[in-house]
Write a protein that holds these residues in place. Structure first.
Motif, PDB file in Angstrom:
ATOM      1  N   ILE A 135       0.897  -1.162   0.000  1.00  0.00           N
ATOM      2  CA  ILE A 135       0.000   0.000   0.000  1.00  0.00           C
ATOM      3  C   ILE A 135       0.928   1.202   0.000  1.00  0.00           C
ATOM      4  CG2 ILE A 135      -1.754   1.284   1.264  1.00  0.00           C
ATOM      5  CD1 ILE A 135      -2.785  -1.394   2.349  1.00  0.00           C
ATOM      6  N   GLN A 136       0.964   1.905  -1.118  1.00  0.00           N
ATOM      7  CA  GLN A 136       2.052   2.861  -1.344  1.00  0.00           C
ATOM      8  C   GLN A 136       1.576   4.061  -2.159  1.00  0.00           C
ATOM      9  OE1 GLN A 136       4.649   4.364  -0.596  1.00  0.00           O
ATOM     10  NE2 GLN A 136       6.365   3.000  -1.082  1.00  0.00           N
ATOM     11  N   THR A 137       2.264   5.162  -1.995  1.00  0.00           N
ATOM     12  CA  THR A 137       1.994   6.366  -2.776  1.00  0.00           C
ATOM     13  C   THR A 137       2.447   6.177  -4.215  1.00  0.00           C
ATOM     14  OG1 THR A 137       2.211   7.786  -0.842  1.00  0.00           O
ATOM     15  CG2 THR A 137       2.500   8.836  -2.986  1.00  0.00           C
ATOM     16  N   LYS A 138       1.642   6.640  -5.143  1.00  0.00           N
ATOM     17  CA  LYS A 138       1.943   6.572  -6.577  1.00  0.00           C
ATOM     18  C   LYS A 138       1.822   7.975  -7.171  1.00  0.00           C
ATOM     19  CE  LYS A 138       1.837   1.950  -6.819  1.00  0.00           C
ATOM     20  NZ  LYS A 138       1.640   1.632  -5.408  1.00  0.00           N
ATOM     21  N   PHE A 139       2.380   8.131  -8.374  1.00  0.00           N
ATOM     22  CA  PHE A 139       2.247   9.407  -9.082  1.00  0.00           C
ATOM     23  C   PHE A 139       2.065   9.138 -10.566  1.00  0.00           C
ATOM     24  CE2 PHE A 139       3.410  13.296 -11.181  1.00  0.00           C
ATOM     25  CZ  PHE A 139       2.958  14.286 -10.336  1.00  0.00           C
ATOM     26  N   ARG A 140       1.028   9.734 -11.115  1.00  0.00           N
ATOM     27  CA  ARG A 140       0.780   9.656 -12.553  1.00  0.00           C
ATOM     28  C   ARG A 140       0.544  11.072 -13.038  1.00  0.00           C
ATOM     29  NH1 ARG A 140      -3.533   6.210 -12.764  1.00  0.00           N
ATOM     30  NH2 ARG A 140      -2.145   4.431 -12.672  1.00  0.00           N
ATOM     31  N   ASP A 141       1.341  11.507 -14.007  1.00  0.00           N
ATOM     32  CA  ASP A 141       1.272  12.896 -14.467  1.00  0.00           C
ATOM     33  C   ASP A 141       0.082  13.063 -15.413  1.00  0.00           C
ATOM     34  OD1 ASP A 141       1.886  15.529 -14.699  1.00  0.00           O
ATOM     35  OD2 ASP A 141       3.764  15.258 -15.782  1.00  0.00           O
ATOM     36  N   GLU A 142      -1.123  13.048 -14.827  1.00  0.00           N
ATOM     37  CA  GLU A 142      -2.352  13.154 -15.600  1.00  0.00           C
ATOM     38  C   GLU A 142      -2.377  14.425 -16.444  1.00  0.00           C
ATOM     39  OE1 GLU A 142      -4.861  11.142 -15.915  1.00  0.00           O
ATOM     40  OE2 GLU A 142      -4.691   9.708 -14.266  1.00  0.00           O
ATOM     41  N   ARG A 143      -2.853  14.280 -17.671  1.00  0.00           N
ATOM     42  CA  ARG A 143      -2.965  15.449 -18.546  1.00  0.00           C
ATOM     43  C   ARG A 143      -4.010  16.418 -18.011  1.00  0.00           C
ATOM     44  NH1 ARG A 143      -5.270  14.938 -24.624  1.00  0.00           N
ATOM     45  NH2 ARG A 143      -6.948  14.100 -23.346  1.00  0.00           N
ATOM     46  N   ILE A 156      -2.787   7.090  -3.412  1.00  0.00           N
ATOM     47  CA  ILE A 156      -2.360   5.883  -2.697  1.00  0.00           C
ATOM     48  C   ILE A 156      -3.063   4.699  -3.334  1.00  0.00           C
ATOM     49  CG2 ILE A 156      -2.303   4.666  -0.492  1.00  0.00           C
ATOM     50  CD1 ILE A 156      -2.386   7.414   0.886  1.00  0.00           C
ATOM     51  N   MET A 157      -2.312   3.647  -3.541  1.00  0.00           N
ATOM     52  CA  MET A 157      -2.858   2.473  -4.205  1.00  0.00           C
ATOM     53  C   MET A 157      -2.347   1.215  -3.516  1.00  0.00           C
ATOM     54  SD  MET A 157      -2.529   1.675  -8.255  1.00  0.00           S
ATOM     55  CE  MET A 157      -2.214   0.011  -8.790  1.00  0.00           C
ATOM     56  N   LYS A 158      -3.197   0.200  -3.494  1.00  0.00           N
ATOM     57  CA  LYS A 158      -2.755  -1.136  -3.119  1.00  0.00           C
ATOM     58  C   LYS A 158      -2.471  -1.871  -4.416  1.00  0.00           C
ATOM     59  CE  LYS A 158      -4.599  -4.660  -3.380  1.00  0.00           C
ATOM     60  NZ  LYS A 158      -4.444  -5.779  -4.374  1.00  0.00           N
ATOM     61  N   ASP A 159      -1.216  -2.282  -4.607  1.00  0.00           N
ATOM     62  CA  ASP A 159      -0.902  -3.096  -5.779  1.00  0.00           C
ATOM     63  C   ASP A 159      -0.255  -4.395  -5.317  1.00  0.00           C
ATOM     64  OD1 ASP A 159       1.039  -1.162  -5.055  1.00  0.00           O
ATOM     65  OD2 ASP A 159       2.182  -1.466  -6.873  1.00  0.00           O
ATOM     66  N   ILE A 420     -12.545   1.242  -9.163  1.00  0.00           N
ATOM     67  CA  ILE A 420     -11.860   1.262  -7.872  1.00  0.00           C
ATOM     68  C   ILE A 420     -10.897   0.081  -7.716  1.00  0.00           C
ATOM     69  CG2 ILE A 420     -13.562   2.612  -6.592  1.00  0.00           C
ATOM     70  CD1 ILE A 420     -14.762  -0.073  -5.650  1.00  0.00           C
ATOM     71  N   GLY A 421     -10.977  -0.872  -8.630  1.00  0.00           N
ATOM     72  CA  GLY A 421     -10.071  -2.014  -8.560  1.00  0.00           C
ATOM     73  C   GLY A 421      -9.912  -2.648  -9.924  1.00  0.00           C
ATOM     74  N   HIS A 422      -8.763  -3.304 -10.142  1.00  0.00           N
ATOM     75  CA  HIS A 422      -8.493  -3.936 -11.431  1.00  0.00           C
ATOM     76  C   HIS A 422      -7.590  -5.134 -11.192  1.00  0.00           C
ATOM     77  CE1 HIS A 422      -8.281  -2.748 -15.975  1.00  0.00           C
ATOM     78  NE2 HIS A 422      -8.514  -4.025 -15.798  1.00  0.00           N
ATOM     79  N   GLY A 454      -4.768  -4.264  -8.466  1.00  0.00           N
ATOM     80  CA  GLY A 454      -4.711  -2.922  -7.889  1.00  0.00           C
ATOM     81  C   GLY A 454      -6.037  -2.476  -7.295  1.00  0.00           C
ATOM     82  N   ILE A 455      -5.962  -1.681  -6.227  1.00  0.00           N
ATOM     83  CA  ILE A 455      -7.128  -1.009  -5.641  1.00  0.00           C
ATOM     84  C   ILE A 455      -6.747   0.439  -5.383  1.00  0.00           C
ATOM     85  CG2 ILE A 455      -8.587  -0.783  -3.580  1.00  0.00           C
ATOM     86  CD1 ILE A 455      -8.632  -3.778  -3.335  1.00  0.00           C
ATOM     87  N   GLY A 456      -7.592   1.358  -5.827  1.00  0.00           N
ATOM     88  CA  GLY A 456      -7.362   2.787  -5.595  1.00  0.00           C
ATOM     89  C   GLY A 456      -7.792   3.165  -4.190  1.00  0.00           C
ATOM     90  N   ILE A 457      -6.833   3.178  -3.265  1.00  0.00           N
ATOM     91  CA  ILE A 457      -7.147   3.430  -1.847  1.00  0.00           C
ATOM     92  C   ILE A 457      -7.750   4.824  -1.663  1.00  0.00           C
ATOM     93  CG2 ILE A 457      -6.176   3.683   0.474  1.00  0.00           C
ATOM     94  CD1 ILE A 457      -6.169   0.788  -0.460  1.00  0.00           C
ATOM     95  N   THR A 458      -7.152   5.836  -2.282  1.00  0.00           N
ATOM     96  CA  THR A 458      -7.665   7.198  -2.088  1.00  0.00           C
ATOM     97  C   THR A 458      -8.822   7.501  -3.031  1.00  0.00           C
ATOM     98  OG1 THR A 458      -5.723   7.884  -3.403  1.00  0.00           O
ATOM     99  CG2 THR A 458      -5.657   8.285  -1.045  1.00  0.00           C
TER     100      THR A 458
END
Length: 582
Positions: A135-143, A156-159, A420-422, A454-458
């Protein structure tokens, strides 16, 4: 917790840039605070929700046999270059350099790092299967970051990542995770659907999304009310059209359509159904030389019925287009069609193109298409008689409500959802390029078969709010509310009896494990109630001088329209009964 020791900061109005309910309400309730575009601080109330989400996810992942670790947020570019994703991921991957000019990425996901761990640590088939999660912080440079936590840049995502000896074992691990996800989302008390999905940039063949049903969702969910069929719009299919194709009944004719450049306009002008028209979509693929430079291009003409839309994911799987395509340039269109878009069609081309017809178009007769001349369309067009059969026939369109379900059990319906999950079966997409192998029973190296989950925690709290809110504020499900019960003593700062009763009930509930907050701020009743309705605490108990004299407290569930009077002697047991039933 006592409110005087906590941090509560509510707003009467939401910021102007808050577009959806979850964004507006989380900002107003003081759960998040914007730091930059798509970047938020999780304030104490919001963090409590996130921690409860994490706790449920962690419990179910552990129960399913996954093992927790934590991988770095900043990762060496070399690993991503090994997998090929450093170049392929696109601008959403944040690339940085350190003081020595070495390249790194800020992780949006961690397939490369976990594969590197596996190739170092997993030596033998005896160590399999394994499933690592974080369960960790992620970053995606969304357009276009928008909607608060729904589409933020930092999140934050659970992967989780499974490793198996063969594809059958990988699919078994996938099922274990899919079942765990259902338990997780059931515990959150949300309405959701599990739908077949495309794997996108992650890769893999077997894939499922978990979508929370919400009118504001960005994703379209396709399902059959009469069966278990469900898929997202990218993946959804309708039943293939039945043949045979009707025989021609109209002559081919060049028909004036002055100023009518769209299928809708042409259908209205000619007084025919939109479904009798065919739209032309012109794509191109580049031919690369040995040095990687573009040496030429191939132009493709895709034909889709006028009332349908092209599905780019499906197009990307068409042979010849499956290694990347682009929309053709104006120069390429002019060279092949001799006409501007709006009047394009497959007849009378200046140069040959690769012709791909959607399955529906392939069985049409007497259809209408552009004449490759401004202000004209061809009517009565038929395959075989007027033009050759297409080079390829494929399902390249989005389904529409009312299409026949591919399982033949009814018609398709469409609703909106928030992913919310994949879950994915990756196969050897990462283990092969990164040479992650194990030794089988014969001592021979085999590539590890992988899965990704994956689960989108936030994102999940935002999705829960989209599904659970009213004009007063948030309505949290018990499992993830920042506090489960709030005690609202009226005049606690002025009445010793109210103060003593409130603190006594607070200590009693606390001792039995109830997540309770005592609002000891001395606020007026209206302001106090408005705060907790906005914040969305699901259970409220009001204590007053009058109630104490009558031997009663007032209980109200967040969705209730009125309070229920409960004996002061029974209130603790009453509330615990409500919590047990939730």
């Amino acid at each position: 917790m006592k409110a005087s020791r906590f941090f509560i900061s509510t707003l009467k109005e939401a910021p102007a840039d808050a577009e959806v309910a979850s964004h507006r309400l989380m900002m107003r309730a003081g759960m998040i605070k914007k730091l930059g575009t798509g970047i938020y601080t999780y304030m104490p109330l919001g963090l409590r929700v996130i921690r409860k989400v994490e706790a449920i996810v962690r419990e179910e992942m552990n129960r399913a046999g996954a093992v927790e670790l934590t991988m770095p947020v900043v990762q060496p570019a070399e690993l991503w270059q090994e997998s090929g994703r450093f170049q392929a991921y696109g601008p959403e991957l944040l690339r940085i350099k350190d003081r020595h000019e070495r390249s790194f990425v800020v992780q949006p996901t961690s397939e490369e790092v976990v594969t590197d761990i596996a190739r170092q640590e997993i030596r033998s088939y005896k160590q399999l299967p394994k499933n690592f999660y974080q369960i960790q912080t992620k970053f995606r440079d969304e357009r276009r970051p928008r909607f608060g936590l729904m589409r933020g840049r930092e999140f934050i995502m659970k992967d989780a990542y499974s490793f198996d000896r063969d594809l059958d074992s990988a699919k078994a691990s996938y099922k274990v995770m899919a079942d765990a996800y259902r338990r997780i989302f059931d515990r959150f008390g949300l309405r959701y659907r599990a739908v077949a999905a495309d794997s996108g940039a992650i890769g893999g063949d077997v894939s499922q999304e978990f979508q929370v049903i919400a009118a504001t969702g960005e994703d379209a969910i396709v399902y059959c009310p009469g069966s278990d069929y469900a898929a997202n719009m990218e993946k959804a299919e309708a039943l293939a059209p039945a043949g045979p194709r009707p025989s021609p009944a109209q002559p081919l004719a060049k028909t004036p359509t002055p100023g009518k450049a769209t299928c809708e306009e042409v259908a209205e002008l000619l007084g025919v159904p939109l479904s009798t028209t065919v739209k032309s979509l012109v794509l191109a693929t580049d031919k690369l030389g040995a040095d990687g430079r573009v040496e030429g291009s191939q132009v493709w003409l895709l034909l889709v019925r006028g009332d349908h839309e092209m599905n780019e994911i499906k197009v990307s799987k068409v042979p010849g287009l499956d290694h990347g395509f682009r929309f053709a340039t104006s120069a390429e269109i002019d060279a092949h069609f001799g006409c501007k878009p709006g009047y394009l069609g497959p007849l009378g081309l200046k140069q040959p193109v690769k012709l791909v017809a959607d399955r529906e178009v392939a069985v049409m007769a007497d259809w209408i298409t552009g004449a490759n001349e401004v202000d004209f369309h061809m009517t009565g067009v038929n395959w075989g008689r007027d033009l050759p059969e297409p080079d390829l026939v494929a399902d390249i369109r989005n389904v529409v409500a009312g299409d026949l379900s591919p399982d033949r059990k009814g018609v398709l319906a469409i609703e909106r959802g928030i992913e919310i999950g994949h879950v994915f079966v990756l196969g050897t997409k990462y283990s092969k390029p990164m040479n992650a192998t194990f030794l089988d029973e014969a001592g021979k190296p085999q590539f590890l078969e992988m899965g990704c989950y994956g689960i989108g925690i936030t994102r999940l709290p935002a999705a829960a709010i989209e599904q659970n809110n009213d004009e007063r504020g948030i309505i949290w499900p018990d499992a993830i509310a920042p506090f489960t019960v709030v005690l609202c003593p009226i005049g606690m700062d002025r009445s010793a009896e109210v103060k003593q009763a409130a603190e006594s009930l607070y200590e009693e509930l606390l001792a039995t494990g109830v997540d309770v907050l005592l609002d000891d701020r001395g606020e007026r009743p209206g302001a106090m109630f408005a705060d907790w309705e906005l914040i969305g605490v699901p259970h409220r108990i009001v204590i007053s001088d009058r109630g104490i004299k009558e031997g009663q407290y007032e209980y109200q569930q967040r969705r209730d329209t009125a309070a229920t009077k409960v004996s002061a002697a029974d209130i603790a047991a009453f509330v615990k009964g409500k919590l047990a039933a939730a």
